[in-house]
Scaffold this active site. Structure first.
Site, PDB file in Angstrom:
ATOM      1  N   GLY A   1       0.862  -1.018  -0.047  1.00 45.07           N
ATOM      2  CA  GLY A   1       0.205   0.039   0.143  1.00 45.07           C
ATOM      3  C   GLY A   1       0.698   1.185   0.174  1.00 45.07           C
ATOM      4  O   GLY A   1       2.015   1.219   0.059  1.00 45.07           O
ATOM      5  N   ASP A   2       0.182   2.369  -0.116  1.00 42.86           N
ATOM      6  CA  ASP A   2       0.774   3.813   0.013  1.00 42.86           C
ATOM      7  C   ASP A   2       1.816   3.985  -1.330  1.00 42.86           C
ATOM      8  O   ASP A   2       2.811   4.674  -0.995  1.00 42.86           O
ATOM      9  CB  ASP A   2       1.648   3.787   1.358  1.00 42.86           C
ATOM     10  CG  ASP A   2       0.803   3.659   2.480  1.00 42.86           C
ATOM     11  OD1 ASP A   2      -0.405   4.133   2.625  1.00 42.86           O
ATOM     12  OD2 ASP A   2       1.048   2.674   3.370  1.00 42.86           O
TER      13      ASP A   2
ATOM     14  N   LYS B   1      -1.019   5.639  -5.467  1.00 46.95           N
ATOM     15  CA  LYS B   1      -2.140   5.125  -6.420  1.00 46.95           C
ATOM     16  C   LYS B   1      -3.072   6.423  -6.653  1.00 46.95           C
ATOM     17  O   LYS B   1      -3.540   6.621  -7.691  1.00 46.95           O
ATOM     18  CB  LYS B   1      -2.991   3.921  -6.132  1.00 46.95           C
ATOM     19  CG  LYS B   1      -2.109   2.921  -5.649  1.00 46.95           C
ATOM     20  CD  LYS B   1      -3.094   1.658  -5.295  1.00 46.95           C
ATOM     21  CE  LYS B   1      -3.477   1.849  -3.912  1.00 46.95           C
ATOM     22  NZ  LYS B   1      -2.537   2.000  -2.942  1.00 46.95           N
ATOM     23  N   GLY B   2      -3.470   7.106  -5.745  1.00 47.35           N
ATOM     24  CA  GLY B   2      -4.373   8.189  -5.951  1.00 47.35           C
ATOM     25  C   GLY B   2      -4.102   9.296  -7.144  1.00 47.35           C
ATOM     26  O   GLY B   2      -4.572   9.588  -7.832  1.00 47.35           O
TER      27      GLY B   2
ATOM     28  N   GLY C   1      -6.023   5.313   2.005  1.00 49.81           N
ATOM     29  CA  GLY C   1      -5.785   6.776   1.967  1.00 49.81           C
ATOM     30  C   GLY C   1      -5.298   7.223   0.781  1.00 49.81           C
ATOM     31  O   GLY C   1      -4.114   6.794   0.408  1.00 49.81           O
ATOM     32  N   HIS C   2      -5.719   8.011   0.026  1.00 44.71           N
ATOM     33  CA  HIS C   2      -5.142   8.578  -1.090  1.00 44.71           C
ATOM     34  C   HIS C   2      -5.154  10.122  -1.285  1.00 44.71           C
ATOM     35  O   HIS C   2      -5.980  10.860  -1.163  1.00 44.71           O
ATOM     36  CB  HIS C   2      -5.960   8.310  -2.540  1.00 44.71           C
ATOM     37  CG  HIS C   2      -6.252   6.732  -2.829  1.00 44.71           C
ATOM     38  ND1 HIS C   2      -7.151   5.868  -3.666  1.00 44.71           N
ATOM     39  CD2 HIS C   2      -5.285   5.852  -2.278  1.00 44.71           C
ATOM     40  CE1 HIS C   2      -6.978   4.907  -3.567  1.00 44.71           C
ATOM     41  NE2 HIS C   2      -6.018   4.457  -2.804  1.00 44.71           N
TER      42      HIS C   2
ATOM     43  N   ARG D   1     -22.804 -13.846   5.983  1.00 45.13           N
ATOM     44  CA  ARG D   1     -24.105 -13.466   5.335  1.00 45.13           C
ATOM     45  C   ARG D   1     -25.128 -13.145   6.368  1.00 45.13           C
ATOM     46  O   ARG D   1     -26.291 -13.459   6.216  1.00 45.13           O
ATOM     47  CB  ARG D   1     -24.767 -14.995   4.681  1.00 45.13           C
ATOM     48  CG  ARG D   1     -23.874 -15.537   3.433  1.00 45.13           C
ATOM     49  CD  ARG D   1     -24.400 -16.986   3.196  1.00 45.13           C
ATOM     50  NE  ARG D   1     -23.768 -18.059   4.193  1.00 45.13           N
ATOM     51  CZ  ARG D   1     -24.051 -19.193   4.102  1.00 45.13           C
ATOM     52  NH1 ARG D   1     -24.333 -19.856   3.005  1.00 45.13           N
ATOM     53  NH2 ARG D   1     -23.538 -19.937   5.110  1.00 45.13           N
TER      54      ARG D   1
ATOM     55  N   GLN E   1      -5.321  -0.189  -0.793  1.00 45.32           N
ATOM     56  CA  GLN E   1      -4.158  -0.832  -0.105  1.00 45.32           C
ATOM     57  C   GLN E   1      -3.345  -1.427  -0.926  1.00 45.32           C
ATOM     58  O   GLN E   1      -2.973  -0.853  -2.243  1.00 45.32           O
ATOM     59  CB  GLN E   1      -4.720  -2.084   0.659  1.00 45.32           C
ATOM     60  CG  GLN E   1      -5.279  -1.689   1.975  1.00 45.32           C
ATOM     61  CD  GLN E   1      -6.891  -1.252   1.732  1.00 45.32           C
ATOM     62  OE1 GLN E   1      -7.651  -1.736   1.091  1.00 45.32           O
ATOM     63  NE2 GLN E   1      -7.331  -0.340   2.441  1.00 45.32           N
TER      64      GLN E   1
ATOM     65  N   LYS F   1       7.835   7.994  -6.724  1.00 46.90           N
ATOM     66  CA  LYS F   1       8.798   8.816  -5.856  1.00 46.90           C
ATOM     67  C   LYS F   1      10.061   8.421  -6.122  1.00 46.90           C
ATOM     68  O   LYS F   1      10.934   8.313  -5.444  1.00 46.90           O
ATOM     69  CB  LYS F   1       8.385   8.206  -4.402  1.00 46.90           C
ATOM     70  CG  LYS F   1       6.927   8.660  -3.880  1.00 46.90           C
ATOM     71  CD  LYS F   1       6.962   8.590  -2.453  1.00 46.90           C
ATOM     72  CE  LYS F   1       6.141   9.404  -1.616  1.00 46.90           C
ATOM     73  NZ  LYS F   1       6.094   9.448   0.046  1.00 46.90           N
TER      74      LYS F   1
ATOM     75  N   THR G   1       7.679  11.650 -10.840  1.00 50.68           N
ATOM     76  CA  THR G   1       8.861  12.371 -10.529  1.00 50.68           C
ATOM     77  C   THR G   1       8.466  13.533  -9.221  1.00 50.68           C
ATOM     78  O   THR G   1       9.092  14.414  -8.976  1.00 50.68           O
ATOM     79  CB  THR G   1       9.442  13.177 -11.540  1.00 50.68           C
ATOM     80  OG1 THR G   1       8.539  13.835 -12.263  1.00 50.68           O
ATOM     81  CG2 THR G   1      10.083  11.997 -12.341  1.00 50.68           C
TER      82      THR G   1
END
Length: 448
Positions: A23-24, A27-28, A51-52, A157, A238, A349, A432
């Site tokens: 995760g992290d 993606k956002g 969290g995005h 269910r 995630q 990054k 970047t």
């Protein structure tokens, strides 16, 4: 709509964005960037434990449940059936966006099949973590937002779903039964206080009136969008190594984070998944507990781990917890590519590595005296894995904000080319910087 040479109506092209680490991965930002070519964005799993963070013209926006495409005017946003929804949190997120001038309600559509996260799910989640810690078992590292208990009710269910909000009597009957069960657990096993029926029911009926106009058959809407020639972007939350089936179990999330779940979690067939974009940091991070072979200490100034943590501003968007940091684990990345059927990667990054004299990449592990090239599935085995590294010369030039491959420092290109060769999947994009325009495009997911 466009028509092909054979006279067959051309449908929209769909792209799935998934994290390939813990995760992290950023993606956002990538979802926001790609949404310029999409008519709709769909979330297909997880909840507001995601969290995005988006940076647009220097302004930060943090999203947790609403698809990142909401920051593009006119784009439809779908919350698919694979997502667990805390209705109070959802309305709060909508209100925060509206306060910043973002129009949401007319283009946000929520599957009626989404399980609801209710207050007792949150209390059970928190109490379990407290019990695990006090008993010496160690925390799983959940966000304490009720995600896991809500998924448990779904699988058993017995979940209350978004569609139940339309039927007060049905909702009340199911709520009483479910509350009795969870109160028994809270009191009898977890040593916590029980919750009362009426406040939960009253709040649910209050939020129901606001949610009803946004309820929809998401699978049908996605199909209609495609038939009209519109592209859809499926947004994962995630990361692959947190997947409930394929991650470092039990230190995982409660849903399937992999690309294949984009179909099941949104109500469409797998033939609708045309391109799978994996998001990967140029290094590796992890929040919470669990094995991490290439981890480096982050507390000592002057060390690589401290550099990655501070320059990368590595804190969880949802929890604020410091992320654990380490070198890129290409053996773990190989596992993610296998599971997801990755079409191409976006490396994010890269600029965080600027200024490091030496850069390392994990290219395998020594496990009980043997070398393996791909991350094992057994968490206990992963703990025993000793990383095997390749080393690369770093670069002193800044890569921040670059938008052309040939503008990258030579050593940065060599590093990325070696990553690409080792994992056997193409790098199609490089990020970047945090802003949507800080992107190098090598092959566009929507243009083939």
């Amino acid at each position: 709509m466009e028509t092909s040479k054979a006279g067959v109506t051309a449908r929209g092209r769909n792209v799935v964005v998934v994290g390939t680490q813990w995760g992290d991965e950023g993606k956002g930002k990538v979802v926001d960037w790609l949404t310029d070519h999409a008519a709709a964005v769909a979330r297909f799993q997880g909840g507001h434990n995601a969290g995005h963070t988006l940076v647009i013209n220097g302004k930060k926006t943090a999203l947790q449940l609403i698809p990142s495409g909401v920051m593009r005017p006119g784009v439809a946003c779908y919350i698919g059936n694979g997502v667990v929804v805390d209705p109070t949190h959802l309305l709060g997120e909508i209100e925060r966006l509206e306060a910043n001038g973002v129009e949401v309600r007319s283009r946000l559509f929520i599957s009626e099949s989404c399980p609801l996260i209710l207050p007792f799910h949150v209390e059970v989640d928190k109490a379990r973590e407290t019990l695990r810690e006090s008993s010496g078992a160690g925390k799983i590292g959940t966000t304490g937002k009720g995600i896991g208990p809500a998924y448990e009710d779904k699988v058993a269910r017995r979940a209350l779903r978004v569609q139940d909000l339309k039927h007060p009597e049905r909702f009340a009957k199911k709520l009483r039964e479910l509350l009795d069960l969870h109160n028994f657990t809270l009191q009898g096993f977890l040593g916590a206080q029980p919750l009362e029926f009426q406040p939960i029911f009253d709040l649910a009926m209050k939020v129901a009136e606001q949610l009803k106009p946004m309820m929809a058959d998401v699978g049908v809407r996605i199909d209609q969008t495609n038939r009209a020639g519109g592209n859809v972007l499926f947004e994962g939350a995630q990361g692959t190594l947190l997947d409930i089936d394929h991650g470092t179990y039990p230190y995982v999330t409660s849903s399937n984070c992999v690309a294949g779940n984009a179909a099941a979690g949104s109500g469409v067939g797998p033939d609708k998944l045309h391109y799978i974009l994996g998001i990967t940091k140029a290094y590796t991070t992890r929040v919470g507990s669990g094995p991490f072979p290439t981890e480096l200490p982050i507390d000592a100034p002057g060390t690589v781990g401290h550099h990655l943590s501070t320059v990368g501003q590595e804190r969880g968007t949802v929890t604020g917890r410091a992320r654990r940091c380490g070198w890129l684990d290409a053996g773990a990345l190989k596992r993610s590519i296998l599971i997801n059927g990755i079409s191409g990667l976006c490396i994010t990054k890269l600029d965080v590595l600027d200024g490091l004299a030496e850069i390392k990449m994990g290219v395998g592990y020594e496990l009980d005296g043997e070398r393996i090239d791909i991350l094992p599935l057994d968490a206990d085995e992963i703990v025993r894995c000793k990383p095997i590294y390749e080393s690369f010369a770093g670069w002193t030039e800044s890569t921040a904000g670059l938008t052309r491959w040939d503008a990258l420092p030579l050593n940065a290109r060599r590093y990325l080319e070696r990553v690409q060769a080792f994992i056997g999947a193409p790098i199609d994009m490089v990020s970047t910087g945090p802003d949507r325009d800080h992107t190098i495009l090598l092959r566009h997911p929507y243009q083939g």
